[in-house]
Design an enzyme around this catalytic site. Structure first.
Site, PDB file in Angstrom:
ATOM      1  N   GLU A  38       0.829  -1.212   0.000  1.00  0.00           N
ATOM      2  CA  GLU A  38       0.000   0.000   0.000  1.00  0.00           C
ATOM      3  C   GLU A  38       0.860   1.257   0.000  1.00  0.00           C
ATOM      4  OE1 GLU A  38       0.884   1.619   2.888  1.00  0.00           O
ATOM      5  OE2 GLU A  38       1.964  -0.282   3.260  1.00  0.00           O
TER       6      GLU A  38
ATOM      7  N   GLU B 200       4.581  -0.250   0.734  1.00  0.00           N
ATOM      8  CA  GLU B 200       4.612  -0.454  -0.734  1.00  0.00           C
ATOM      9  C   GLU B 200       4.534  -1.924  -1.122  1.00  0.00           C
ATOM     10  OE1 GLU B 200       7.982   1.277  -2.714  1.00  0.00           O
ATOM     11  OE2 GLU B 200       7.703   3.243  -1.799  1.00  0.00           O
TER      12      GLU B 200
END
Lengths: 319, 319
Positions: A142, A285
């Site tokens: 994310e 991420e």
């Protein structure tokens, strides 16, 4: 499960000597209902969104960085681009609400129940699509400035624990910033008056758009029987939401790494998952998931490709 | 070191958020004397040998398994074959004394000083050859029934600690077997009367042929400035020997994983190395080193391929 373990026990190595690799392959075999799972194609899904709670001073970075980093993902320059390439995984970036932040959870609900349900549906559909395209192993990640605060609020509500137990420095807050985060989460729990027995309601009240979408991906992966490697604290919050909606969702989850964020160990303990890596990563991420993918794939490769004691003519001391 | 860290600090991520990956890349940059090390070609060296101390009942497997497993390596059916392939690494199997065991250390010296020096030379020469062939990252592993006992004796002598602190189940001993191992190491230290200030003497008295060869590889890697990823307890004992001969050897060492063998944590602590993996592996063969190679390579890839804040137009909160 016992069939996959039996297949490992015939391989030319001392019993259980591959430790966590055997455990992860056994879990995948059980998910797929086969003794020896085939080598999977991999994809990493990174969902991004903005968060109104940034107004509370809970992030070391300004909201504009979410969109800047999504552009960096698209241009191939971020850590997750490099790590997905190294892992041989397809990378999908999903805009779940970049530039259209959730409302400030310290003042009210993040989103409507309908918006949460829509993101869950989108996530489920994405998982189903990946499965239909032959993806057999997914990593999740994310991007969203402020999303450790949303994740902390979700964890505080669902575990449940005190806000201070799940609020850490995120990507670089100082002690005052962490105190502001604890205050914001405390207010979010007060004003939203959530009921842990209604996980979709908790998600709508406290969650980010990207967290809702990822919870849908996790539920969809379980439905499609695709194992899914979690990343750090924020994907852990999505996993808690998914598990609260459907406890069976945990069967498809693999913990990629343990984040230094204080809430993450509590989340993994609740889910009953042992992380494959502990490298002090605090990037998000999907970086920890991407680094764990080759380990999961290696576990499956060992089960497929190693010779048995009989095949290799090696004396089996345990027989 | 500061130049590599500065290069990382310009990349689009919060400072130090890649944790142990940044640390390992910084150490390799320092070893090579460059800010941004290039992506290395990898090789794994597995040295194999037999051990006379097996006569003391210190292994769950008979000595014949060493040669059987070397044949398995040559045929491509062992765990290390699969893991080397997954890691994209060349695999070299070195016969350091298979079928020609060391003498029983519980009754006298394992080998002559000349034999130990010869294996050290061979190991150094092998490292030099790999470097000359363009290998920029080496993993080490071993095979040798009985070699956790030799490793335990070396660690007990060099750390120094009591034998019981470094004797564990190895590849599957029960409590009585571990007690026999402690007794064998205790007698080995008594009869050999070693002097820790003479590490080559300690190696000749207690070490296995494969451990001596690997100590040479580690010394040769330091000379050639090739970083070398250690495996578990036995390669850790080789690392202790190498560091006792030349303390600078540690500069080239990377700890691939932490073995459950009780002596391994002591060895890593002494060497000042933090393991990249902790997966309950107790196989040897270089399996933990092989699993760590992609992580080391990913750390270097991140340093080479990530965009900087300036390149990507991302706001740098820390500037």
């Amino acid at each position: 499960m016992s069939e996959t373990q039996a297949a490992f026990d015939r391989k030319t190595k001392p019993r259980r000597s591959l430790g966590a690799l055997e455990d992860v392959a056994v879990r995948i075999g059980a998910l797929w209902g086969v003794a020896v799972p085939a080598r999977p194609e991999c994809a990493i899904v990174v969902a991004a969104a903005d968060h109104g709670v940034v107004a509370e001073g809970v992030s070391a970075y300004p909201s504009e960085v979410t969109a800047q980093m999504v552009a960096n993902f698209e241009a191939g320059g971020a850590a997750i681009n490099v790590l997905a390439r190294e892992a041989g995984a397809r990378l999908l970036i999903v805009d779940a609400g970049v530039g259209t932040p959730t409302a400030n959870i310290a003042a009210g609900a993040a989103m409507t129940r309908a918006a949460a349900e829509e993101r869950l549906r989108e996530g489920r559909a994405l998982a189903a699509r990946l499965a239909s395209e032959g993806i057999g192993l997914v990593g999740v990640g994310e991007m969203g400035i402020g999303n450790t605060t949303a994740a902390a609020a979700l964890c505080a509500a669902l575990l449940p624990v005190a806000p201070a137990a799940v609020c850490g420095p995120g990507t670089g807050l100082d002690a005052e910033g962490v105190a502001r985060k604890v205050a914001a989460v405390t207010r979010a729990l007060e004003v939203n008056n959530v009921d842990a027995a209604d996980p979709v309601g908790v998600l709508a009240a406290l969650g980010g758009f990207e967290i809702a979408l990822l919870a849908g991906v996790l539920l969809g992966c379980r439905s499609a029987r695709v194992p899914v490697v979690l990343d750090g604290f924020i994907t852990g919050a999505a996993a808690l939401v998914a598990a609260a909606i459907d406890p069976a969702a945990v069967e498809a989850m693999i913990a990629g790494h343990r984040s230094p964020e204080p809430g993450h160990a509590l989340v993994l303990e609740r889910l009953g998952l042992e992380p494959l890596l502990d490298l002090r990563l605090r990037l998000g991420e999907g970086s920890g998931a991407a680094l764990a993918l080759p380990i999961v794939r290696s576990a499956i490769a060992l089960l497929n490709d190693m010779a048995s004691f009989d095949e290799a003519g090696v004396t089996d001391a345990a027989r």
